[in-house]
Design an enzyme around this catalytic site. Structure first.
Site, PDB file in Angstrom:
ATOM      1  N   HIS A 117       0.758  51.990 -34.411  1.00  0.00           N
ATOM      2  CA  HIS A 117      -0.157  52.085 -35.843  1.00  0.00           C
ATOM      3  C   HIS A 117      -0.582  50.493 -35.894  1.00  0.00           C
ATOM      4  O   HIS A 117      -0.202  49.691 -35.423  1.00  0.00           O
ATOM      5  CB  HIS A 117       0.585  52.296 -37.053  1.00  0.00           C
ATOM      6  CG  HIS A 117      -0.128  52.857 -38.028  1.00  0.00           C
ATOM      7  ND1 HIS A 117      -0.496  51.781 -38.885  1.00  0.00           N
ATOM      8  CD2 HIS A 117      -0.421  53.977 -38.383  1.00  0.00           C
ATOM      9  CE1 HIS A 117      -1.214  52.652 -39.903  1.00  0.00           C
ATOM     10  NE2 HIS A 117      -1.058  53.859 -39.666  1.00  0.00           N
ATOM     11  N   ASP A 159       1.352  61.618 -36.990  1.00  0.00           N
ATOM     12  CA  ASP A 159       0.430  62.375 -36.062  1.00  0.00           C
ATOM     13  C   ASP A 159       1.459  63.019 -34.877  1.00  0.00           C
ATOM     14  O   ASP A 159       1.286  63.906 -34.276  1.00  0.00           O
ATOM     15  CB  ASP A 159      -0.781  61.985 -35.300  1.00  0.00           C
ATOM     16  CG  ASP A 159      -1.665  61.643 -36.556  1.00  0.00           C
ATOM     17  OD1 ASP A 159      -2.274  60.372 -36.511  1.00  0.00           O
ATOM     18  OD2 ASP A 159      -1.819  62.500 -37.291  1.00  0.00           O
TER      19      ASP A 159
HETATM   20  C1  SDX Z   1      -3.681  57.448 -38.210  1.00  0.00           C
HETATM   21  O1  SDX Z   1      -4.737  53.124 -40.241  1.00  0.00           O
HETATM   22  C2  SDX Z   1      -4.320  54.168 -40.679  1.00  0.00           C
HETATM   23  O2  SDX Z   1      -3.519  54.240 -41.657  1.00  0.00           O
HETATM   24  C3  SDX Z   1      -4.230  55.461 -40.004  1.00  0.00           C
HETATM   25  C4  SDX Z   1      -3.425  56.612 -40.350  1.00  0.00           C
HETATM   26  C5  SDX Z   1      -3.875  57.021 -41.770  1.00  0.00           C
HETATM   27  O3  SDX Z   1      -2.826  57.735 -42.368  1.00  0.00           O
HETATM   28  O4  SDX Z   1      -5.160  56.920 -42.031  1.00  0.00           O
HETATM   29  O5  SDX Z   1      -2.274  56.048 -40.506  1.00  0.00           O
HETATM   30  C6  SDX Z   1      -3.540  57.926 -39.453  1.00  0.00           C
HETATM   31  O6  SDX Z   1      -4.610  57.116 -37.359  1.00  0.00           O
HETATM   32  C7  SDX Z   1      -2.311  57.037 -37.309  1.00  0.00           C
HETATM   33  C8  SDX Z   1      -2.592  56.502 -35.914  1.00  0.00           C
HETATM   34  C9  SDX Z   1      -3.028  57.742 -34.943  1.00  0.00           C
HETATM   35  N1  SDX Z   1      -3.325  57.241 -33.599  1.00  0.00           N
HETATM   36  C10 SDX Z   1      -2.733  57.476 -32.596  1.00  0.00           C
HETATM   37  O7  SDX Z   1      -1.454  58.205 -32.541  1.00  0.00           O
HETATM   38  C11 SDX Z   1      -3.259  57.361 -31.301  1.00  0.00           C
HETATM   39  C12 SDX Z   1      -2.247  56.578 -30.092  1.00  0.00           C
HETATM   40  N2  SDX Z   1      -2.063  55.408 -31.078  1.00  0.00           N
HETATM   41  C13 SDX Z   1      -3.016  54.109 -30.415  1.00  0.00           C
HETATM   42  O8  SDX Z   1      -3.908  54.485 -30.051  1.00  0.00           O
HETATM   43  C14 SDX Z   1      -2.726  52.758 -31.190  1.00  0.00           C
HETATM   44  O9  SDX Z   1      -1.330  52.585 -31.569  1.00  0.00           O
HETATM   45  C15 SDX Z   1      -3.564  52.618 -32.477  1.00  0.00           C
HETATM   46  C16 SDX Z   1      -4.956  52.982 -32.273  1.00  0.00           C
HETATM   47  C17 SDX Z   1      -2.961  53.565 -33.544  1.00  0.00           C
HETATM   48  C18 SDX Z   1      -3.395  51.197 -32.862  1.00  0.00           C
HETATM   49  O10 SDX Z   1      -3.957  50.700 -31.403  1.00  0.00           O
HETATM   50  P1  SDX Z   1      -4.040  49.242 -31.504  1.00  0.00           P
HETATM   51  O11 SDX Z   1      -4.611  48.494 -32.645  1.00  0.00           O
HETATM   52  O12 SDX Z   1      -4.312  48.691 -29.941  1.00  0.00           O
HETATM   53  O13 SDX Z   1      -2.251  48.717 -31.683  1.00  0.00           O
HETATM   54  P2  SDX Z   1      -1.842  47.444 -31.485  1.00  0.00           P
HETATM   55  O14 SDX Z   1      -2.416  46.330 -31.768  1.00  0.00           O
HETATM   56  O15 SDX Z   1      -0.432  47.527 -32.429  1.00  0.00           O
HETATM   57  O16 SDX Z   1      -1.210  47.398 -29.979  1.00  0.00           O
HETATM   58  C19 SDX Z   1      -0.321  46.400 -29.630  1.00  0.00           C
HETATM   59  C20 SDX Z   1      -0.131  46.834 -28.130  1.00  0.00           C
HETATM   60  C21 SDX Z   1      -1.423  46.827 -27.267  1.00  0.00           C
HETATM   61  O17 SDX Z   1      -0.948  46.405 -25.751  1.00  0.00           O
HETATM   62  P3  SDX Z   1      -1.061  44.969 -25.477  1.00  0.00           P
HETATM   63  O18 SDX Z   1      -2.459  44.621 -25.405  1.00  0.00           O
HETATM   64  O19 SDX Z   1      -0.346  44.010 -26.374  1.00  0.00           O
HETATM   65  O20 SDX Z   1      -0.571  44.914 -24.079  1.00  0.00           O
HETATM   66  O21 SDX Z   1       0.448  48.070 -28.092  1.00  0.00           O
HETATM   67  C22 SDX Z   1      -0.380  49.019 -26.892  1.00  0.00           C
HETATM   68  C23 SDX Z   1      -1.812  48.162 -27.042  1.00  0.00           C
HETATM   69  O22 SDX Z   1      -2.408  48.708 -25.961  1.00  0.00           O
HETATM   70  N3  SDX Z   1      -0.283  50.190 -27.509  1.00  0.00           N
HETATM   71  C24 SDX Z   1       0.010  51.293 -26.900  1.00  0.00           C
HETATM   72  C25 SDX Z   1       0.129  52.482 -27.938  1.00  0.00           C
HETATM   73  N4  SDX Z   1      -0.376  51.970 -28.965  1.00  0.00           N
HETATM   74  C26 SDX Z   1      -0.611  50.630 -28.964  1.00  0.00           C
HETATM   75  N5  SDX Z   1       0.576  51.717 -25.679  1.00  0.00           N
HETATM   76  C27 SDX Z   1       0.863  52.777 -25.309  1.00  0.00           C
HETATM   77  N6  SDX Z   1       0.841  53.896 -26.329  1.00  0.00           N
HETATM   78  C28 SDX Z   1       0.400  53.754 -27.487  1.00  0.00           C
HETATM   79  N7  SDX Z   1       0.340  54.695 -28.325  1.00  0.00           N
END
Ligand code: SDX
Length: 394
Positions: A270, A328
């Site tokens: 998130h 989700d």
């Molecule tokens: C919603 O914003 C809100 O409030 C949204 C929401 C709402 O109610 O409106 O809560 C609803 O959208 C929830 C999120 C739903 N999306 C997903 O579940 C999709 C899968 N999640 C990822 O795509 C991701 O976690 C995001 C998009 C939600 C956030 O992505 P970020 O901004 O890259 O997350 P981060 O900065 O915390 O990532 C840190 C690290 C990164 O790796 P490094 O660059 O540090 O090596 O964690 C990794 C990311 O690549 N990472 C993941 C991951 N999510 C983050 N790696 C593997 N699987 C994942 N799901």
């Protein structure tokens, strides 16, 4: 950093606005609507009183609740011409495409509530959208399965009415299962608002230009559709189906950690929560309640989800990055068990989030300091250069 602007690709370190509606503490996994913790509202209240709370700032008295419910109930039908609008779509159109179009088209059917400068028009547009989004969502579902539209019933509560519009058919009596209705209502409450997420920020930005309320909410629906945002519930269920059995979990966990692989664990991680999403816990409990009510002793997808959560939360990659299940992760299992196809999952999210979008949109418009939103950029393109006519470019 150029002294003027700080570049933050996800806007998480810059506040885009001040708000009194929803509070999130991402490190502690706290979510409150107008100060009330989400678990207390989800367990002790219902979606319509959450709507009242988000819109007007206080929980309604019995009298206020009755009047609000009557106003919403009396607007659940859509203009009959909208049924003609629906028949223009292909049957296999994604229901989110239908929702983006039909919510935006409401401006053509309800022109009397498009003047955002008029507080009465804003109020009636708000009530109309809270009342009609479930009807439009149910119509999108019925149209996709080739069944006749089912009219709203004013004798039913909000969630029960939505379920009957989705699942009733003219040839037999439909009885709403109260456990399903309670689960649906709670799912709406959990999804109602979430501070300045991508779709809410989209609605605020669209609203700051003075666009009509239906166009602003349609913009929110469009943004929510993305798999990184509201589309994640559909993607998460597809991921659990692809994993299929617990013994395949390690393979997918490794894929999610591989930087060269675009695969991510859907429903995990998130932008703000660096702790367990409080809504995910309630969603998991709701999944168990719905499956128990349906007599489904062990849903293979729930088994995979629970095991995947356990494996990921013991894995250094996820622990280090504070990646936890979000709302989700379990919602799809519940919605599928209730009878919805995956294509409807984000539609249901948009039905619930409409009240949050509206509350945030109203708050922005009622702020006397409000101006049109105009984010700036850090320009790092070409420096000035002279034009070369085509004949001299070789
Ligand atoms: C919603 O914003 C809100 O409030 C949204 C929401 C709402 O109610 O409106 O809560 C609803 O959208 C929830 C999120 C739903 N999306 C997903 O579940 C999709 C899968 N999640 C990822 O795509 C991701 O976690 C995001 C998009 C939600 C956030 O992505 P970020 O901004 O890259 O997350 P981060 O900065 O915390 O990532 C840190 C690290 C990164 O790796 P490094 O660059 O540090 O090596 O964690 C990794 C990311 O690549 N990472 C993941 C991951 N999510 C983050 N790696 C593997 N699987 C994942 N799901």
């Amino acid at each position: 950093q150029t002294g003027m602007f700080t570049y933050d690709p996800g806007f998480t370190s810059t506040a885009s606005c001040a708000s009194t509606i929803t509070f999130i503490d991402g490190d502690e996994g706290i979510l409150r609507y107008r100060g009330y913790p989400i678990d207390q509202l989800a367990e002790g209240g219902d979606f319509l009183e959450t709507c009242f709370l988000l819109l007007y700032g206080e929980l309604p008295s019995a009298k206020e609740r009755e009047s609000f419910e009557r106003r919403v109930t009396r607007h659940t039908m859509v203009h009959e011409q909208m049924t003609r609008f629906f028949t223009g779509f292909r049957r296999d159109a994604h229901p989110m495409a239908v929702m983006v179009a039909s919510v935006g088209a409401m401006a053509a059917f309800y022109p009397d509530s498009t003047d955002v400068a008029d507080p009465n028009a804003r109020e009636i547009a708000s009530i109309r959208m809270i009342a009609k989004l479930p009807t439009l969502a149910a119509m999108a579902y019925k149209y996709s399965v080739g069944q006749p539209f089912v009219y709203p019933r004013n004798d039913l509560d909000y969630a029960s009415n939505f379920l009957q519009m989705c699942f009733a058919v003219p040839c037999e009596e439909y009885k709403v299962n109260p456990v399903m209705a309670r689960a649906m209502d709670r799912i709406f409450t959990l999804h109602a608002d979430h501070e300045q997420n991508a779709s809410t920020s989209t609605v605020r930005l669209a609203g700051s230009s003075g666009a009509n309320p239906f166009a602003c909410i349609a913009a929110g629906v469009a943004c929510l559709w993305g798999p990184a945002h509201g589309g994640a519930n559909e993607a998460a269920l597809k991921m659990l189906e692809e994993i299929g059995t617990p013994d395949r979990i390690p393979e997918f966990v490794e894929k999610a950690k591989d930087k060269n692989d675009p695969f991510r664990l859907m429903g995990f991680g998130h932008r703000v929560y660096k702790n367990y999403d409080p809504r995910a816990k309630i969603m998991q409990q709701t999944a168990h309640e719905v499956l128990d009510e349906l007599g489904i002793k062990d849903d293979p997808l729930l088994d995979v989800a629970v095991e995947l959560e356990k494996v990921a939360l013991q894995d250094e990659y996820f622990v280090e990055r504070k990646l936890y299940p979000n709302i989700d992760f379990y919602s799809g299992i519940t919605l599928r068990a209730m009878g919805f196809p995956t294509s409807m999952f984000t539609v249901l999210f948009s039905v619930a989030r409409t009240v949050g979008w509206i509350a945030q949109w109203k708050e922005m418009l009622e702020d006397p300091a409000q101006r049109i939103g105009r984010p700036r950029q850090l320009y790092n393109g070409a420096v000035e250069r002279s034009f070369v006519p085509a004949k001299d470019r070789g």
